[in-house]
Motif scaffolding. Structure first.
Motif, mmCIF file in Angstrom:
data_model
loop_
_atom_site.group_PDB
_atom_site.id
_atom_site.type_symbol
_atom_site.label_atom_id
_atom_site.label_comp_id
_atom_site.label_asym_id
_atom_site.label_seq_id
_atom_site.Cartn_x
_atom_site.Cartn_y
_atom_site.Cartn_z
ATOM 1 N N LEU A 9 47.046 39.311 33.282
ATOM 2 C CA LEU A 9 46.714 40.068 34.418
ATOM 3 C C LEU A 9 48.164 40.583 35.112
ATOM 4 O O LEU A 9 48.839 39.673 35.425
ATOM 5 C CB LEU A 9 45.822 39.570 35.403
ATOM 6 N N GLY A 10 48.446 41.506 35.316
ATOM 7 C CA GLY A 10 49.624 42.273 35.813
ATOM 8 C C GLY A 10 50.642 42.635 35.083
ATOM 9 O O GLY A 10 52.006 42.992 35.270
ATOM 10 N N THR A 11 50.208 42.398 33.575
ATOM 11 C CA THR A 11 51.325 42.951 32.574
ATOM 12 C C THR A 11 50.800 43.515 31.372
ATOM 13 O O THR A 11 49.465 43.736 31.384
ATOM 14 C CB THR A 11 51.821 41.616 32.193
ATOM 15 N N ARG A 21 50.370 50.736 35.415
ATOM 16 C CA ARG A 21 49.842 51.390 36.912
ATOM 17 C C ARG A 21 50.368 52.836 36.908
ATOM 18 O O ARG A 21 51.693 52.950 36.745
ATOM 19 C CB ARG A 21 50.048 50.418 38.075
ATOM 20 N N GLU A 32 48.263 53.475 44.454
ATOM 21 C CA GLU A 32 47.812 53.269 42.838
ATOM 22 C C GLU A 32 46.764 54.332 42.742
ATOM 23 O O GLU A 32 45.574 54.217 43.098
ATOM 24 C CB GLU A 32 47.193 51.946 42.765
ATOM 25 N N ASN A 49 55.432 48.561 40.499
ATOM 26 C CA ASN A 49 55.037 48.515 41.971
ATOM 27 C C ASN A 49 55.185 49.844 42.656
ATOM 28 O O ASN A 49 56.273 50.157 42.565
ATOM 29 C CB ASN A 49 55.915 47.257 42.643
ATOM 30 N N PRO A 61 55.596 43.798 33.168
ATOM 31 C CA PRO A 61 54.642 43.834 34.405
ATOM 32 C C PRO A 61 54.546 45.331 34.732
ATOM 33 O O PRO A 61 55.012 46.105 34.324
ATOM 34 C CB PRO A 61 55.734 43.350 35.482
ATOM 35 N N TRP A 62 53.261 45.359 35.623
ATOM 36 C CA TRP A 62 52.771 46.669 36.005
ATOM 37 C C TRP A 62 54.005 47.229 36.888
ATOM 38 O O TRP A 62 54.875 46.447 37.657
ATOM 39 C CB TRP A 62 51.801 46.722 36.731
#
Length: 275
Positions: free
Chosen positions: A144-146, A179, A169, A162, A159-160
């Motif tokens: 999660l987050g990648t 994202r 978002e 920021n 990584p997503w």
């Protein structure tokens, strides 16, 4: 004194054994009770005198990595490029040169008789352990987050993004996509458009529901001026008729006819009383 003589005798008796033990086994070898000299690394021995051997260099693609008394050198392995090995580098006559798989490949077995292409990680997966010439790639699911949106044998999960200040978002990230961020002003504008659209739709709906009442209200407002005009036209007419009536019933003294008539009738009554 007698004991000392015994030790000296024992030393003299076992001196040949001690002579053999003190040979340098790294650079010498034993032969017929002698310490013979070995040839240096990168050379081989030609049969000759034990103490002064004749050593010749190893040939092409041959090596000897230690002191030796061998009559032939070892062969370097043949690295066939058709088996996905690197082209042979310049061999050293003093070192063993193993065949190495070319970049992106690894040995198919412990003996490395051939090379296999590295495993490629699918979208949603990333490289956990990089592949080498002797080991394959190890893939793992993106946490999660990648994410990873491509097939690769070298890329890890990234990584997503920021969202910076002022951005929000718009599309959330997944294990295969990043994202998506958008400017906050655009969001507020979109919200305003939605609110205005909802308000207009509500107004149109209310008008549609109340259209009959609105029509009746408009008709009433149109009739009121007509009735007022009618009254304005009727009032002067009525006054004119009233004046005309009064003119017809006035005497020469501009008194109402009824009043004069009353006098005429009253006077005879007064005269009668007087008589």
């Amino acid at each position: 004194m007698e004991n000392v003589m015994k030790y000296i005798c024992l030393l003299l008796c076992f001196s040949p054994v001690f002579a053999e033990i003190i040979c340098d086994y790294q650079t010498q070898y034993k032969k017929n009770g002698k310490c013979c000299k070995m040839c240096e690394p990168g050379t081989r021995m030609v049969p000759s005198d034990c103490l002064n051997p004749v050593c010749t260099p190893c040939g092409n693609n041959e090596y000897m990595d230690s002191y030796n008394n061998e009559t032939s050198c070892n062969r370097q392995p043949y690295c066939d490029k058709n088996l996905n090995f690197n082209m042979s580098q310049s061999p050293s006559p003093t070192k063993y040169r193993p065949c190495m798989c070319k970049t992106g490949y690894h040995c198919s077995s412990e003996q490395c008789f051939s090379c296999l292409e590295h495993t490629t990680c699918k979208p949603g997966e990333g490289v956990v352990i990089q592949g080498s010439a002797t080991a394959d790639v190890v893939c793992g699911l993106c946490q999660l987050g990648t994410f990873s949106n491509q097939t690769s044998a070298v890329d890890v999960c990234r990584p997503w993004t920021n969202c910076p200040p002022g951005f929000y978002e718009n599309v959330p990230g997944t294990n295969i996509s990043d994202r998506v961020c958008e400017n906050g002003r655009g969001r507020y504008f979109a919200i305003a458009i939605v609110v205005i659209t909802i308000i207009l739709a509500a107004v149109c709906f209310i008008i549609y529901i109340l259209k009959d009442k609105i029509k009746r209200l408009l008709l009433c407002n149109q009739k009121k001026p007509q009735l007022g005009n009618l009254l304005d036209q009727t009032e002067p007419k009525m006054k004119a008729e009233e004046n005309e009536y009064n003119q017809d019933h006035l005497t020469e003294n501009n008194n109402p006819l009824a009043q004069e008539e009353g006098k005429g009738e009253h006077l005879p009554m007064l005269d009668t009383n007087l008589v």
